[in-house]
Design a protein around this motif. Structure first.
Motif, PDB file in Angstrom:
ATOM      1  N   LEU A  55     -16.242   1.603 -20.265  1.00  0.00           N
ATOM      2  CA  LEU A  55     -16.214   2.541 -21.392  1.00  0.00           C
ATOM      3  C   LEU A  55     -15.739   1.890 -22.687  1.00  0.00           C
ATOM      4  O   LEU A  55     -15.874   2.475 -23.757  1.00  0.00           O
ATOM      5  CB  LEU A  55     -15.286   3.726 -21.076  1.00  0.00           C
ATOM      6  N   ILE A 103     -13.177   1.717 -15.511  1.00  0.00           N
ATOM      7  CA  ILE A 103     -12.980   2.308 -16.825  1.00  0.00           C
ATOM      8  C   ILE A 103     -13.274   1.295 -17.931  1.00  0.00           C
ATOM      9  O   ILE A 103     -13.580   1.661 -19.064  1.00  0.00           O
ATOM     10  CB  ILE A 103     -11.548   2.881 -16.966  1.00  0.00           C
ATOM     11  N   VAL A 119     -16.986  11.267 -21.053  1.00  0.00           N
ATOM     12  CA  VAL A 119     -15.856  10.866 -21.891  1.00  0.00           C
ATOM     13  C   VAL A 119     -16.263  10.723 -23.350  1.00  0.00           C
ATOM     14  O   VAL A 119     -15.576  11.200 -24.262  1.00  0.00           O
ATOM     15  CB  VAL A 119     -15.233   9.546 -21.374  1.00  0.00           C
ATOM     16  N   THR A 127      -7.201   3.409 -23.429  1.00  0.00           N
ATOM     17  CA  THR A 127      -7.805   3.529 -22.108  1.00  0.00           C
ATOM     18  C   THR A 127      -6.938   2.761 -21.126  1.00  0.00           C
ATOM     19  O   THR A 127      -6.481   1.651 -21.414  1.00  0.00           O
ATOM     20  CB  THR A 127      -9.245   2.981 -22.088  1.00  0.00           C
ATOM     21  N   LYS A 133     -16.490  10.723 -15.935  1.00  0.00           N
ATOM     22  CA  LYS A 133     -16.602   9.446 -16.650  1.00  0.00           C
ATOM     23  C   LYS A 133     -17.788   9.443 -17.612  1.00  0.00           C
ATOM     24  O   LYS A 133     -17.695   8.916 -18.731  1.00  0.00           O
ATOM     25  CB  LYS A 133     -16.710   8.304 -15.645  1.00  0.00           C
ATOM     26  N   ASP A 134     -18.901  10.040 -17.206  1.00  0.00           N
ATOM     27  CA  ASP A 134     -20.080  10.029 -18.067  1.00  0.00           C
ATOM     28  C   ASP A 134     -20.011  11.057 -19.201  1.00  0.00           C
ATOM     29  O   ASP A 134     -20.929  11.149 -20.027  1.00  0.00           O
ATOM     30  CB  ASP A 134     -21.351  10.241 -17.250  1.00  0.00           C
ATOM     31  N   TYR A 158     -10.829   6.287  -8.882  1.00  0.00           N
ATOM     32  CA  TYR A 158     -11.717   5.184  -8.531  1.00  0.00           C
ATOM     33  C   TYR A 158     -11.355   4.740  -7.116  1.00  0.00           C
ATOM     34  O   TYR A 158     -10.232   4.286  -6.868  1.00  0.00           O
ATOM     35  CB  TYR A 158     -11.544   4.025  -9.520  1.00  0.00           C
ATOM     36  N   LEU A 182      -9.737  10.947 -15.637  1.00  0.00           N
ATOM     37  CA  LEU A 182     -10.988  10.735 -14.906  1.00  0.00           C
ATOM     38  C   LEU A 182     -10.772  10.927 -13.406  1.00  0.00           C
ATOM     39  O   LEU A 182      -9.642  11.034 -12.926  1.00  0.00           O
ATOM     40  CB  LEU A 182     -11.509   9.321 -15.164  1.00  0.00           C
ATOM     41  N   GLN A 215      -7.890   6.424 -15.660  1.00  0.00           N
ATOM     42  CA  GLN A 215      -8.633   6.483 -14.407  1.00  0.00           C
ATOM     43  C   GLN A 215      -7.719   6.034 -13.265  1.00  0.00           C
ATOM     44  O   GLN A 215      -7.363   4.858 -13.179  1.00  0.00           O
ATOM     45  CB  GLN A 215      -9.860   5.566 -14.466  1.00  0.00           C
TER      46      GLN A 215
END
Length: 463
Positions: free
Chosen positions: A448, A445, A425, A439, A422-423, A393, A390, A363
């Motif tokens: 997650l 992030i 992943v 990650t 992101k939703d 941010y 992603l 991210q």
């Protein structure tokens, strides 16, 4: 620091802000604050009895904090947007408002301050220094930029004493917004001076000038431990000693990997500490350990205590943090958000697990940083075998035209790459055959991490 009864934090959920909040609460002040998101750190503060509101409304501030402006100190982070209602109110009502860095400067005036600065590595390096001092029973306190695995906190408190001038205080000296210029350390480490925060500085030369200003503030009778090659020696009257992974007065030698641990010898001007087996992996962490050990030796910690401390140092949350570690299945989470950090992280993963397949989920953090270092991000991310990218941010920023994750992914040379919301992943990851998953990023992030661990259905193995 005794003039106030109440301390209110605007942006209390930040890692550095929460450490200060804990310090004030531990020392008898009434503490409360605001943050925009209920993170794990915010929830922990609430559990500890510190009220935190998620609403930017005056009515959400505890009434007793507002009765008398002279009784309340307001501490804020520069990440707070300019249109913040609570900040406007405090200004209009003539409350004393200070940045976190200014308050740190006040707190450390009467302590033997060890300031750890650098665009990379300062959180790990400062936490290693603090851990060695604590392990060696040196009376010290520490304000850290991460949650230590050994202590489960970002604040270490010193033992009560009538002689505060003998207490060491380890503090991250943050270059963001030139915050470290509020510090005047006796002992300083500078790990790196790479270009970063160009939304603040504009150009790399301005970053370098700020670091020169910082080291000029070291006590004339103090010492600067400088990563070899940084070129800051002329800017300070303090003694300068160099270190790095392979060169300098302090360096490592005979680096090898044994039983999934990095092992090395530490060379210093008066001798050698042999066969240190670090619990935390990575060549960059060996270098951080060398810097921290140099400080420990300087203040009189024995070689034996240093080796013991390094070998039981568990790291900082979100710095090469193993979430899953089993034969055939690895998941590591890391805070890296600059190309140099990502390169160091992925290179270390590849060094530890040669020939293994790495799926990286990244991210980007800040539109300006993505713009300024797009080519570097693309090059470092290409060290992975597969990339799930992603959206950026934004943190404190508004979008910048043309600066998108689509722009960034086009520069990545991997064939196996895709943009992922992101939703989405977890659903994308569930459909992939993965070996090592990582990650990476400094935004949200981290939310997650637990779902990915759950998705993998593999128990954590404690080291």
């Amino acid at each position: 620091m005794t003039n106030w009864k109440f301390i209110y934090f605007v942006g209390i959920g930040g890692i550095g802000m929460s450490a200060l909040a804990r310090w004030f609460a531990a020392n008898g002040f009434a503490v409360a604050g605001y943050d925009k998101t209920s993170t794990t750190l915010v929830q922990k503060l609430v559990e500890e009895g510190i009220p935190v509101t998620l609403e930017d409304e005056i009515e959400s501030i505890p009434a007793e904090f507002l009765k008398e402006p002279n009784d309340t100190l307001v501490i804020y982070t520069p990440a707070v947007p300019v249109q913040h209602k609570q900040m406007h109110y405090f200004r209009d009502q003539n409350f004393l408002i200070l940045k976190r860095s200014q308050v740190l400067g006040l707190l450390t005036k009467n302590l033997r301050t060890i300031g750890v600065a650098g665009t990379h590595g300062k959180t790990t390096t400062s936490s290693i220094v603090a851990h060695i001092l604590r392990h060696a029973n040196v009376n010290s306190t520490a304000f850290l930029g991460g949650i230590t695995q050994n202590y489960g906190t970002n604040l270490l408190l010193n033992e009560p004493t009538d002689n505060l001038e003998a207490v060491f205080c380890v503090v991250e000296a943050d270059e963001f917004d030139r915050s470290f210029l509020t510090l005047f350390p006796e002992i300083a480490i500078v790990t790196s001076t790479d270009a970063d925060h160009l939304d603040i500085y504009g150009a790399h030369e301005a970053v370098l000038e700020s670091f020169r200003d910082y080291v000029s503030q070291i006590d004339d009778d103090g010492v600067l431990f400088m990563r070899d090659g940084l070129g800051l020696a002329a800017a300070t009257k303090a003694k300068v000693l160099t270190y790095s992974l392979k060169t300098g007065a302090y360096h490592s030698d005979n680096i090898r990997i044994a039983n999934a641990r990095f092992v090395f010898d530490l060379i210093h001007p008066d001798g050698k500490i042999e066969a240190i087996a670090m619990k935390i992996p990575g060549y960059h962490n060996i270098e951080n350990a060398v810097a921290a050990s140099a400080v420990a030796l300087y203040v009189g910690v024995s070689e034996e205590k240093i080796k013991e401390a390094l070998e039981n140092y568990g790291g900082v949350k979100r710095r090469f943090e193993y979430q899953v570690e089993e034969e055939g299945h690895i998941y590591i989470d890391d805070y890296a958000h600059h190309p140099t950090e990502i390169e160091a992280f992925l290179s270390s993963v590849k060094g530890l697990y040669p020939g293994r397949h790495i799926t990286a989920i990244f991210q980007p953090h800040l539109f300006s940083r993505t713009r300024d270092f797009a080519d570097g991000f693309a090059e470092s991310l290409s060290l992975a075998d597969r990339l799930l990218l992603l959206e950026i941010y934004p943190a404190r920023e508004l979008p910048i035209e043309g600066v998108t994750s689509e722009m960034l992914i086009e520069k990545v040379t991997l064939e196996d790459k895709q943009l992922v919301a992101k939703d989405k992943v977890l659903s994308v990851l569930a459909g992939l055959n993965t070996d090592i998953v990582v990650t990476i990023g400094a935004g949200d992030i981290d939310t997650l991490v637990e779902p990915i661990k759950h998705l993998l259905h593999i128990p954590i193995v404690n080291n």
